[in-house]
Design an enzyme around this catalytic site. Structure first.
Site, mmCIF file in Angstrom:
data_model
loop_
_atom_site.group_PDB
_atom_site.id
_atom_site.type_symbol
_atom_site.label_atom_id
_atom_site.label_comp_id
_atom_site.label_asym_id
_atom_site.label_seq_id
_atom_site.Cartn_x
_atom_site.Cartn_y
_atom_site.Cartn_z
ATOM 1 N N LYS A 141 8.248 1.915 10.226
ATOM 2 C CA LYS A 141 7.645 1.745 8.891
ATOM 3 C C LYS A 141 6.813 0.466 8.950
ATOM 4 O O LYS A 141 7.329 -0.637 8.861
ATOM 5 C CB LYS A 141 8.751 1.606 7.849
ATOM 6 N N GLU B 180 14.171 -10.745 11.901
ATOM 7 C CA GLU B 180 13.259 -11.833 12.305
ATOM 8 C C GLU B 180 12.524 -12.237 11.043
ATOM 9 O O GLU B 180 11.700 -11.470 10.536
ATOM 10 C CB GLU B 180 12.246 -11.336 13.348
ATOM 11 N N CYS C 49 4.655 -16.463 12.022
ATOM 12 C CA CYS C 49 6.009 -16.908 11.659
ATOM 13 C C CYS C 49 6.320 -18.244 12.316
ATOM 14 O O CYS C 49 7.068 -19.039 11.767
ATOM 15 C CB CYS C 49 7.017 -15.847 12.064
ATOM 16 N N GLU D 151 7.823 -21.559 2.865
ATOM 17 C CA GLU D 151 6.862 -20.982 3.803
ATOM 18 C C GLU D 151 5.598 -20.588 3.029
ATOM 19 O O GLU D 151 5.683 -19.908 2.002
ATOM 20 C CB GLU D 151 7.454 -19.742 4.469
HETATM 21 P P1 NAD Z 1 7.505 -8.581 3.886
HETATM 22 O O1 NAD Z 1 8.934 -8.996 3.977
HETATM 23 O O2 NAD Z 1 6.866 -8.546 2.567
HETATM 24 O O3 NAD Z 1 7.329 -7.108 4.495
HETATM 25 C C1 NAD Z 1 7.684 -6.770 5.807
HETATM 26 C C2 NAD Z 1 7.962 -5.292 5.885
HETATM 27 O O4 NAD Z 1 9.134 -4.990 5.135
HETATM 28 C C3 NAD Z 1 6.869 -4.412 5.298
HETATM 29 O O5 NAD Z 1 6.745 -3.259 6.097
HETATM 30 C C4 NAD Z 1 7.411 -4.063 3.921
HETATM 31 O O6 NAD Z 1 6.890 -2.873 3.414
HETATM 32 C C5 NAD Z 1 8.886 -3.941 4.209
HETATM 33 N N1 NAD Z 1 9.804 -4.184 3.097
HETATM 34 C C6 NAD Z 1 9.666 -5.050 2.071
HETATM 35 N N2 NAD Z 1 10.765 -5.001 1.274
HETATM 36 C C7 NAD Z 1 11.608 -4.096 1.818
HETATM 37 C C8 NAD Z 1 12.905 -3.597 1.483
HETATM 38 N N3 NAD Z 1 13.561 -4.034 0.414
HETATM 39 N N4 NAD Z 1 13.479 -2.683 2.281
HETATM 40 C C9 NAD Z 1 12.853 -2.254 3.386
HETATM 41 N N5 NAD Z 1 11.621 -2.663 3.753
HETATM 42 C C10 NAD Z 1 11.010 -3.572 2.989
HETATM 43 O O7 NAD Z 1 6.725 -9.515 4.921
HETATM 44 P P2 NAD Z 1 5.137 -9.601 5.155
HETATM 45 O O8 NAD Z 1 4.542 -10.275 3.975
HETATM 46 O O9 NAD Z 1 4.639 -8.267 5.578
HETATM 47 O O10 NAD Z 1 5.079 -10.563 6.427
HETATM 48 C C11 NAD Z 1 5.091 -11.943 6.344
HETATM 49 C C12 NAD Z 1 6.485 -12.485 6.609
HETATM 50 O O11 NAD Z 1 6.961 -12.031 7.869
HETATM 51 C C13 NAD Z 1 6.511 -13.997 6.702
HETATM 52 O O12 NAD Z 1 7.622 -14.489 5.988
HETATM 53 C C14 NAD Z 1 6.683 -14.269 8.184
HETATM 54 O O13 NAD Z 1 7.280 -15.496 8.499
HETATM 55 C C15 NAD Z 1 7.515 -13.119 8.600
HETATM 56 N N6 NAD Z 1 7.397 -12.909 10.045
HETATM 57 C C16 NAD Z 1 8.453 -13.244 10.845
HETATM 58 C C17 NAD Z 1 8.352 -13.091 12.219
HETATM 59 C C18 NAD Z 1 9.506 -13.445 13.133
HETATM 60 O O14 NAD Z 1 9.486 -13.007 14.271
HETATM 61 N N7 NAD Z 1 10.489 -14.211 12.698
HETATM 62 C C19 NAD Z 1 7.179 -12.596 12.774
HETATM 63 C C20 NAD Z 1 6.116 -12.262 11.926
HETATM 64 C C21 NAD Z 1 6.245 -12.418 10.560
#
Ligand code: NAD
Length: 487
Positions: A181, A256, A290, A391
């Site tokens: 997804k 992550e 991230c 963040e």
């Molecule tokens: P997000 O949490 O908004 O979304 C990530 C994914 O989760 C999307 O596919 C979204 O549709 C899905 N999602 C959201 N809520 C959900 C739920 N309740 N149940 C299931 N799926 C759900 O994150 P984003 O805005 O897409 O990405 C940015 C974030 O990702 C930042 O906080 C960044 O630090 C983090 N990130 C972390 C890493 C790591 O390796 N630690 C790497 C890249 C990005």
């Protein structure tokens, strides 16, 4: 219908059981953040689509063709997927570029990194061994590793292909079927990966791609009783919601999550190299990383001179259209996210901070229609400012001075997050001491953002649970079984 179709406003279908399924009634737009124009319409998976994907994944994973496939044959399939990614590298890079706005060179490098991840896990898949454990009686005891069956991979928009490869490759290598997804901002590279995997000969249903919203498709996927494990990369708030849902099912998760990583410069550091690394560490990918080094700690004695040079050099970064020659920073991935970044910079002023660089959109007419934001450096902050604690996930660097090692460690660890950290010093003893005291899953010494698929990666504290990459990154998708054979 083909997922490779790129006619403007063409509807991209979901991939379930090897079939492309359009959901025209529930489509959402993929927007190019550099121009504000619509790239495609994307089918949004309903709960029924997710249920269908889980059923098809279980059907596929139970077929002897997959269940009994020997590791070296699975490895060959992973290599064929990597070859396909290389063959379609231009398409993959372009799809990422028009959806999240990263500059072309970075998109290309990320495709290469993603296909290398498939090759790495092909190698791990066919060389990883099980164990014969020491018996304590008249029997032979072994530890075998088995797939969970059906696992879900949920990914963010900042580096979709590398994140997706980092989950899909080891999960397949481990013998699972996967439901991917992707983020609603970057659906297309995942659909293209699904197409490439089918073309490479992966049995239908072993990789399903359900594009859609987190609150519906993502939530259903996590709660579905047929999904046995979830690997998630994204924000800490979403990670917490997923962990809660997983607790109800008693399901393992790998999370992550976000970061607020300290980048540390001691007075004896090689300053030129440190300045370049600080700039790359926060402004590459417009700070949407991230592991972005978003809190800069500079030792007080050199702080003024260091910051002056840093501001001058960062001010020369070329912000431009992602495919423009020499562009070093593209737009923010979405207009909504730029609003959030602007709001956060506003809080810095309310909290007593000052803008040393940027803090606004660029003036250029060519960039006006896009979600651009200039490299921004903030000073006169303390550890309580919201921009220091939260963040931002954008091109915003907070500069904070420190006195000595004790002060530095206390400030750097004063964060809910613990994803990464960087240390610049000529004193190798100090580097070692500080590296071990920092609460972070990755620490870089005299380098930054150096990442290898062979080294486990993950977060301390609220930056996550579990480790991806490396050998443990494959074991993440397996459960061990003890077998006792009476003699
Ligand atoms: P997000 O949490 O908004 O979304 C990530 C994914 O989760 C999307 O596919 C979204 O549709 C899905 N999602 C959201 N809520 C959900 C739920 N309740 N149940 C299931 N799926 C759900 O994150 P984003 O805005 O897409 O990405 C940015 C974030 O990702 C930042 O906080 C960044 O630090 C983090 N990130 C972390 C890493 C790591 O390796 N630690 C790497 C890249 C990005």
């Amino acid at each position: 219908m083909s997922a490779a179709s790129e006619t403007p406003h063409a509807l991209k279908p979901l991939l379930i059981a090897g079939e492309w399924i359009a959901a025209p009634g529930q489509a959402f737009e993929s927007i190019n953040p550099a121009t504000g124009q619509t790239n495609f319409l994307i089918s949004a998976a309903s709960e029924a689509h997710v249920d269908q994907a889980v059923e098809s994944a279980w059907n596929a994973v139970r077929q002897p063709a997959w269940r009994d496939m020997l590791p070296h044959k699975r490895a060959a399939l992973l290599r064929a997927i990597a070859d396909g990614m290389d063959r379609h590298a231009d398409t993959l890079a372009r799809l990422q570029m028009i959806e999240n706005g990263k500059v072309q060179a970075e998109c290309r490098a990320q495709v290469a990194s993603a296909s290398a991840t498939f090759r790495y896990y092909a190698g791990v898949c066919e060389t990883l061994t099980a164990e014969v454990t020491p018996p304590r009686g008249d029997y032979l005891s072994m530890t075998q590793y088995e797939p969970y069956g059906v696992v879900a991979a949920i990914t963010p928009w900042n580096s979709p292909m590398t994140m997706e490869a980092q989950k899909v490759a080891p999960a397949l290598a481990a013998g699972n079927a996967v439901i991917l997804k992707p983020s609603e901002v970057t659906s297309s590279p995942a659909l293209e990966l699904g197409r490439i995997a089918l073309e490479a000969g992966l049995p239908p249903g072993i990789l399903n791609v359900v594009t859609g919203l987190g609150a519906t498709a993502g939530k259903r996927l996590v709660e579905h009783p047929g999904v046995r494990m979830v690997s998630f990369t994204g924000g800490t708030a979403s990670g917490r919601a997923i962990a809660r849902a997983a607790a109800d099912k008693l399901m393992p998760v790998a999370l992550e999550l976000g970061g607020k990583s300290p980048h540390i410069v001691f007075a004896d550091a090689a300053q030129d190299a440190a300045i370049d690394a600080v700039i790359g560490g926060i402004f590459e990918g417009s700070g949407q990383s991230c592991v972005a080094g978003s809190r800069l700690y500079v030792q007080r004695g050199i702080a003024q001179a260091f910051i002056e040079q840093l501001v001058a050099r960062a001010g020369r970064l070329k912000v431009g259209l992602p495919d423009a020659a020499g562009a070093q920073m593209g737009p923010i991935a979405s207009f909504a996210h730029r609003d959030k970044i602007e709001g956060m910079v506003g809080t810095a002023l309310e909290d007593g901070g000052e803008i040393l660089l940027g803090g606004r959109r660029p003036d250029s007419d060519a960039l006006r229609a896009g979600a651009f934001y200039l490299p921004t450096i903030l000073g006169r902050l303390d550890g309580n400012a919201r921009v220091v604690r939260e963040e931002i996930f954008g091109p915003v660097l907070c500069v904070l001075p420190f006195d000595d090692e004790e002060d530095l460690v206390a400030q750097a660890n004063d964060s809910a997050y613990g994803l990464a950290a960087g240390i610049w010093t000529a004193d190798y003893r100090r580097a070692w001491r500080v590296a071990r005291r920092l609460e972070a899953g990755s620490v870089w010494i005299n380098t930054y953002k150096q990442l290898s698929i062979a080294t486990p990666f993950g977060g301390f504290k609220q930056s996550g649970i579990g480790r991806e990459k490396g050998l443990s990154g494959l074991r993440l998708y397996q459960q061990s079984k003890g077998i006792y054979w009476g003699l």
